[in-house]
Each structure stands twice: as structure tokens, then as C-alpha cells.
Design a protein around this motif. Sequence first.
Motif, PDB file in Angstrom:
ATOM      1  N   HIS A   1     -10.341  -2.667   3.759  1.00  0.00           N
ATOM      2  CA  HIS A   1      -9.022  -2.910   4.354  1.00  0.00           C
ATOM      3  C   HIS A   1      -8.233  -1.600   4.289  1.00  0.00           C
ATOM      4  CE1 HIS A   1      -5.174  -4.624   5.296  1.00  0.00           C
ATOM      5  NE2 HIS A   1      -5.651  -5.858   5.298  1.00  0.00           N
ATOM      6  N   GLU A   2      -8.120  -0.939   5.444  1.00  0.00           N
ATOM      7  CA  GLU A   2      -7.525   0.391   5.474  1.00  0.00           C
ATOM      8  C   GLU A   2      -6.071   0.389   5.016  1.00  0.00           C
ATOM      9  OE1 GLU A   2      -7.121   4.259   8.469  1.00  0.00           O
ATOM     10  OE2 GLU A   2      -7.852   2.336   9.253  1.00  0.00           O
ATOM     11  N   GLU A   3      -5.300  -0.602   5.461  1.00  0.00           N
ATOM     12  CA  GLU A   3      -3.882  -0.627   5.098  1.00  0.00           C
ATOM     13  C   GLU A   3      -3.701  -0.785   3.591  1.00  0.00           C
ATOM     14  OE1 GLU A   3      -5.220  -2.341   7.556  1.00  0.00           O
ATOM     15  OE2 GLU A   3      -4.303  -1.325   9.289  1.00  0.00           O
ATOM     16  N   LYS A   4      -4.507  -1.657   2.973  1.00  0.00           N
ATOM     17  CA  LYS A   4      -4.398  -1.850   1.527  1.00  0.00           C
ATOM     18  C   LYS A   4      -4.831  -0.603   0.763  1.00  0.00           C
ATOM     19  CE  LYS A   4      -4.731  -6.891   1.380  1.00  0.00           C
ATOM     20  NZ  LYS A   4      -5.491  -8.074   0.891  1.00  0.00           N
ATOM     21  N   LEU A   5      -5.810   0.097   1.296  1.00  0.00           N
ATOM     22  CA  LEU A   5      -6.230   1.345   0.664  1.00  0.00           C
ATOM     23  C   LEU A   5      -5.097   2.362   0.690  1.00  0.00           C
ATOM     24  CD1 LEU A   5      -8.461   3.120  -0.600  1.00  0.00           C
ATOM     25  CD2 LEU A   5      -9.169   3.729   1.729  1.00  0.00           C
ATOM     26  N   MET A   6      -4.395   2.452   1.812  1.00  0.00           N
ATOM     27  CA  MET A   6      -3.308   3.411   1.949  1.00  0.00           C
ATOM     28  C   MET A   6      -2.097   3.043   1.084  1.00  0.00           C
ATOM     29  SD  MET A   6      -4.761   5.526   3.897  1.00  0.00           S
ATOM     30  CE  MET A   6      -3.406   6.657   4.246  1.00  0.00           C
ATOM     31  N   GLU A   7      -1.990   1.763   0.704  1.00  0.00           N
ATOM     32  CA  GLU A   7      -0.852   1.296  -0.095  1.00  0.00           C
ATOM     33  C   GLU A   7      -1.083   1.408  -1.599  1.00  0.00           C
ATOM     34  OE1 GLU A   7      -0.309  -2.668   1.260  1.00  0.00           O
ATOM     35  OE2 GLU A   7       0.593  -2.080   3.192  1.00  0.00           O
ATOM     36  N   LEU A   8      -2.275   1.814  -2.007  1.00  0.00           N
ATOM     37  CA  LEU A   8      -2.569   1.911  -3.433  1.00  0.00           C
ATOM     38  C   LEU A   8      -1.681   2.954  -4.110  1.00  0.00           C
ATOM     39  CD1 LEU A   8      -6.478   1.766  -3.573  1.00  0.00           C
ATOM     40  CD2 LEU A   8      -4.861  -0.078  -4.031  1.00  0.00           C
ATOM     41  N   GLY A   9      -1.359   2.684  -5.380  1.00  0.00           N
ATOM     42  CA  GLY A   9      -0.547   3.625  -6.152  1.00  0.00           C
ATOM     43  C   GLY A   9      -1.377   4.760  -6.715  1.00  0.00           C
ATOM     44  N   GLY A  10      -0.702   5.691  -7.333  1.00  0.00           N
ATOM     45  CA  GLY A  10      -1.360   6.891  -7.842  1.00  0.00           C
ATOM     46  C   GLY A  10      -2.437   6.611  -8.873  1.00  0.00           C
ATOM     47  N   ASP A  11      -2.158   5.717  -9.813  1.00  0.00           N
ATOM     48  CA  ASP A  11      -3.136   5.401 -10.854  1.00  0.00           C
ATOM     49  C   ASP A  11      -4.385   4.752 -10.264  1.00  0.00           C
ATOM     50  OD1 ASP A  11      -1.417   6.411 -12.728  1.00  0.00           O
ATOM     51  OD2 ASP A  11      -0.643   4.455 -13.375  1.00  0.00           O
ATOM     52  N   GLN A  12      -4.175   3.863  -9.290  1.00  0.00           N
ATOM     53  CA  GLN A  12      -5.312   3.184  -8.660  1.00  0.00           C
ATOM     54  C   GLN A  12      -6.159   4.168  -7.860  1.00  0.00           C
ATOM     55  OE1 GLN A  12      -2.680   0.473  -6.629  1.00  0.00           O
ATOM     56  NE2 GLN A  12      -3.460  -1.285  -7.815  1.00  0.00           N
ATOM     57  N   LEU A  13      -5.496   5.061  -7.134  1.00  0.00           N
ATOM     58  CA  LEU A  13      -6.226   6.066  -6.363  1.00  0.00           C
ATOM     59  C   LEU A  13      -6.979   7.020  -7.284  1.00  0.00           C
ATOM     60  CD1 LEU A  13      -3.578   6.926  -3.612  1.00  0.00           C
ATOM     61  CD2 LEU A  13      -5.772   5.774  -3.260  1.00  0.00           C
ATOM     62  N   GLU A  14      -6.363   7.323  -8.429  1.00  0.00           N
ATOM     63  CA  GLU A  14      -7.012   8.219  -9.390  1.00  0.00           C
ATOM     64  C   GLU A  14      -8.280   7.575  -9.957  1.00  0.00           C
ATOM     65  OE1 GLU A  14      -6.010  10.825 -13.418  1.00  0.00           O
ATOM     66  OE2 GLU A  14      -4.506   9.458 -12.580  1.00  0.00           O
ATOM     67  N   ARG A  15      -8.225   6.270 -10.225  1.00  0.00           N
ATOM     68  CA  ARG A  15      -9.417   5.555 -10.714  1.00  0.00           C
ATOM     69  C   ARG A  15     -10.537   5.627  -9.681  1.00  0.00           C
ATOM     70  NH1 ARG A  15      -8.326  -0.429 -12.081  1.00  0.00           N
ATOM     71  NH2 ARG A  15     -10.530  -0.310 -12.706  1.00  0.00           N
ATOM     72  N   LEU A  16     -10.193   5.343  -8.432  1.00  0.00           N
ATOM     73  CA  LEU A  16     -11.193   5.409  -7.367  1.00  0.00           C
ATOM     74  C   LEU A  16     -11.774   6.815  -7.240  1.00  0.00           C
ATOM     75  CD1 LEU A  16      -9.566   3.307  -4.494  1.00  0.00           C
ATOM     76  CD2 LEU A  16     -11.772   2.833  -5.563  1.00  0.00           C
ATOM     77  N   ASN A  17     -10.906   7.805  -7.303  1.00  0.00           N
ATOM     78  CA  ASN A  17     -11.324   9.181  -7.089  1.00  0.00           C
ATOM     79  C   ASN A  17     -12.203   9.689  -8.231  1.00  0.00           C
ATOM     80  OD1 ASN A  17     -11.229  11.568  -5.431  1.00  0.00           O
ATOM     81  ND2 ASN A  17      -9.936  12.495  -7.008  1.00  0.00           N
ATOM     82  N   LYS A  18     -11.829   9.371  -9.479  1.00  0.00           N
ATOM     83  CA  LYS A  18     -12.590   9.846 -10.630  1.00  0.00           C
ATOM     84  C   LYS A  18     -14.016   9.301 -10.629  1.00  0.00           C
ATOM     85  CE  LYS A  18      -9.224  11.151 -14.154  1.00  0.00           C
ATOM     86  NZ  LYS A  18      -8.695  10.879 -15.522  1.00  0.00           N
ATOM     87  N   LEU A  19     -14.168   8.097 -10.133  1.00  0.00           N
ATOM     88  CA  LEU A  19     -15.492   7.483 -10.083  1.00  0.00           C
ATOM     89  C   LEU A  19     -16.270   7.863  -8.827  1.00  0.00           C
ATOM     90  CD1 LEU A  19     -14.542   3.938 -11.429  1.00  0.00           C
ATOM     91  CD2 LEU A  19     -15.958   5.646 -12.592  1.00  0.00           C
TER      92      LEU A  19
END
Length: 241
Positions: free
Chosen positions: A196-214
Motif C-alpha cells: 500500500h503505497e500511501e500507507k508506506l509514505m505515511e510511516l513515521g521516522g522510527d518505522q521507516l528506520e526499522r524498515l531501512n535497517k533491515l
Amino acid sequence: MANTALLNNVTHHQLKVITRFGAEFGDSISSALVFPTEFIELQKEYPILFRQHPETKKYQATVLLGLSQNENLFLNSSAPSGWAAHYIPATVAKGPFLIGMQHQDSGNSNIPVIHIDMDHLKVNNENGYPLFLEHGGNSPYLEYIANVLKTIHQGIAIQDAMFTLFSELDLIEPIDIDIDLHNGEKRRLLGNFTIHEEKLMELGGDQLERLNKLGFLSLAFAVITSMTNIRRLTDIKKSHK
């Protein structure tokens, strides 16, 4: 049932494998199982979709190869390999080879090893690429296969964690794919999921950091980007008419 054997350079020294793809080898498939370790390459040529196992409810990733049952629009006898794409999904590219686990006494652990299906249509002693060099050692083709199997093995190891986090962040959504072939023929593909592209774009910094680190953030975007390849499939199908 596959007639599998642990590959070795004594018993299988003369063995060869046909590397071309074609309907005669069972390659007329409309989708193929894929793994996160190949999303970045896959997104360039195929639509990446998720499917849910009917019993376990676990998600698996697939790529769409055709728009009808047993239709593979990437099969092309004019292409050098018989497959008209730069990257071939690992589960297809591996051909007759499989990953097995062998117990290692010295380390009290299991290590991945290569097995081969001796009854596979591409396996023989006369035609194709050899698996071993004349005076010992693996052939370049077998080294390539080892890397393909490594892609699968490593992908299996991380896919559950990826889908668990995608689900936790509510990023997976069902998608019905409507296809108009511009000749009055319409197709609707059901039972698939995507990011879901819109939900991905709405994620906060901590959530994006979790995704990115993994390493999963780039994979989520790869899935989204890959959806543009549905048009490529329709164009290929129209060109076959």
C-alpha cells in the motif's frame, strides 16, 4: 516425484544440462515463486505480487509471467536463452538443481549442498553445458547455479521477517488486476496482494528506520515500482496476436 541425488564430481562427471528455456522443458508457467533477495533485479522486468497460502496464511512473493493459465510471455525462441529478459527468476533459472542440507560432523551443523533431479528433462550426458571441468573443478555454469541457489537460500531465510514487518506496519493490501487487451478481451487477476503505497509514505521516522535497517524499505519500493511492468506484459501479449 523427483529422482534427486547429491551432486558430486565423480558420479556426475559426464553430466550435462541444457540451459535453454522453452515449453518443451516445462517452462510454460504463468507465475514463478521469487524471494526478497532478487526483488531489486525483478522489479526491472516483472510485476512482483504477493500470494497468501490458503492454509498457513503466510505470504509468498511471485512474479507474473503471463496473463492466462500456462502462458509464459517471456518465452521466445529468438532469444539466445529462449527467455526474453535480462534477469530470470531464481526458481526458474535453477533448472534441475535443488538445495539440500548436509550434516557437518566437525561443526555439528548443517550446510547447504547442491542436489540434482536426474529425471529432469534438461539433464543428460550428450547435450548442454558440463557441470565439471575436464581436469577437475566446477564449470562456470555450475558456479552460476551455486549463486542462484544461494539467492534462494538467503531469500528463504529473510522472507518471513520481511512479511511479518510489512504486516505489522499494515503495508500489505489486496489488489485486483484488471487488464484490457484492446481487442475486446478483458482479464481480471484475483487473489494477489501488493504494498500500500500511501500507507508506506505515511510511516513515521522510527518505522521507516526499522524498515531501512533491515533492508526492507528498498524492497517495498521495488514491489511498488514493479507494478508498471503489467503494461509490459499486455504489450508483449498484444504483439503475439
